[in-house]
Design a protein around this motif. Structure first.
Motif: not given
Length: 308
Positions: A61-63, A71-72, A90-91, A101-102
Motif C-alpha cells: 500500500x502507498x499513501x 489528482x493522480x 487507486x482511491x 491510496x494505491x
C-alpha cells in the motif's frame, strides 16, 4: 534645496542597476523552482507481510498526500522487477488533506530477500500541469518451504541411495526388453505392409496442438493444476515449433516479453499477461479458478493457437 550628486560615472551607475536586477530575478527564479521541487507531496508505504512463501500474494500500500486539488492520473504504467501485479486500485481516501491510496496485490516467483522497487506515480496539478513522485523501497523475504517442518527447504537435495539388484533380475530384464523391441519392430513392419499409405500422417503443429488441447479439455479425471500445466505445455510447444525459439525453457516474464510482439490485433498484451499470471498461481500457489475462469482460459489458449 539640497541636491544629491552621484559620485559614480553614468555608465557605472547603469551597470550597477543591471547587476541588482539580475540578482533579484535569480532569487525569484530559484525560490519558485525550490518551492515546486520540494514543497509537494508526502509519501508513505506499508506491507501486509514482510515474510512470505514463494507464490503467495501480499498487499503493498502507498499513501500519498498531494498538493490541494491535485489528482493522480488514471493511466499509469506500474511494474515491479521481481513481482507480478495481480490487481491494483487507486482511491482518494481524504479530500481535506488530499490523500490518495494505491493498493497493489503482488506475488513473487523468486526466493531470497527481494526489493520492491520505487514506482513512478504521475499526478495532475490544479493548473493542468503534470508532476510525479517516487515511492520508497520496501524489502520482502521470500522462502520456498514445503510441508509443516520449517527446516525443510525444497532446495535441499538428499544424497542418492544405492539400489542393490540381483544379477538374475538384470538378465531377465534385459531379455524381456529385447523381446519387447522385437515384437514392436514386427508389429510396425506388419502395419506398413498391410497399409499401402503411410499410417503415420505428419500433421502441422497448429492442428496437432489444437487436437491435443481438445482431448485434454475432455479429460474429466485431470486435476485443475495438471490441466493448467498441460495447457501451458501445449501452447509453449506449439510456439517453439512455429517461431523457432525454445519457449519451454523460458520463465514467465521471458516468455511474455518474447510473445507480446507476436500477438495479433484480436489479443492485447494485458490480456496475455493476466492469462499467464493465472497459470502461475494455479500451478505454484494452489489457486483454484472457478469453472467459468477455466473455460475462459481454455478459450484463450485455443484462440492463441489459432491466431499465432
Amino acid at each position: 534645496m539640497k541636491r544629491h550628486i552621484s559620485i559614480l560615472p553614468k555608465h557605472l551607475s547603469g551597470i550597477h542597476t543591471l547587476i541588482v536586477g539580475c540578482v533579484v530575478f535569480s532569487i525569484v527564479l530559484i525560490s519558485c523552482f525550490t518551492s515546486c521541487l520540494f514543497a509537494q507531496e508526502i509519501v508513505g508505504t506499508s506491507l501486509s507481510k514482510n515474510k512470505i512463501l514463494v507464490g503467495d500474494t501480499i498487499n503493498f500500500t502507498v499513501k500519498a498526500q498531494l498538493p490541494a486539488n491535485a489528482q493522480i492520473g488514471a493511466t499509469q504504467n506500474f511494474s515491479f522487477k521481481d513481482f507480478d501485479i495481480i490487481t491494483y486500485t487507486i482511491n482518494r481516501v481524504s479530500k481535506t488533506e488530499n490523500v490518495y491510496e494505491l493498493s497493489f496485490n503482488i506475488a513473487a516467483y523468486k526466493t531470497g530477500t527481494l526489493t520492491i522497487n520505487p514506482l513512478t506515480v504521475i499526478y495532475i496539478n490544479p493548473d493542468g500541469t503534470t508532476n510525479l513522485f517516487f515511492t520508497p523501497e520496501e524489502h520482502v523475504e521470500v522462502e520456498s518451504i514445503i510441508g509443516n517442518n520449517n527446516t525443510q527447504n525444497i532446495k535441499d537435495i538428499k544424497p542418492l541411495k544405492r539400489i542393490n539388484v540381483n544379477s538374475l533380475y538384470i538378465f531377465i530384464i534385459i531379455n524381456v526388453s529385447i523381446l519387447l523391441v522385437i515384437c514392436v519392430i514386427f508389429i510396425i513392419k506388419s502395419t506398413i505392409k498391410n497399409n499401402k499409405k503411410s499410417t503415420f500422417i505428419e500433421t502441422d503443429p497448429k492442428t496437432k496442438a489444437l487436437n491435443e488441447l481438445n482431448n485434454l479439455y475432455k479429460d474429466n479425471d485431470l486435476s485443475t493444476k495438471d490441466l493448467y500445466y498441460t495447457m501451458s505445455e501445449i501452447l509453449r510447444t506449439y510456439i517453439s515449433k512455429q517461431y523457432k525459439f525454445d519457449a519451454m525453457e523460458m520463465t514467465t516474464s521471458e516468455f511474455f516479453d518474447k510473445v507480446k510482439f507476436l500477438l495479433p490485433n484480436e489479443i492485447n498484451s494485458n490480456e496475455l499477461k493476466g492469462y499467464l499470471k493465472t497459470f502461475n498461481l494455479t500451478r505454484y500457489a494452489d489457486f483454484l479458478p472457478n469453472k467459468i475462469e477455466i473455460e475462459n482460459n481454455y478459450s484463450l489458449t485455443k484462440k492463441l493457437l489459432e491466431l499465432l
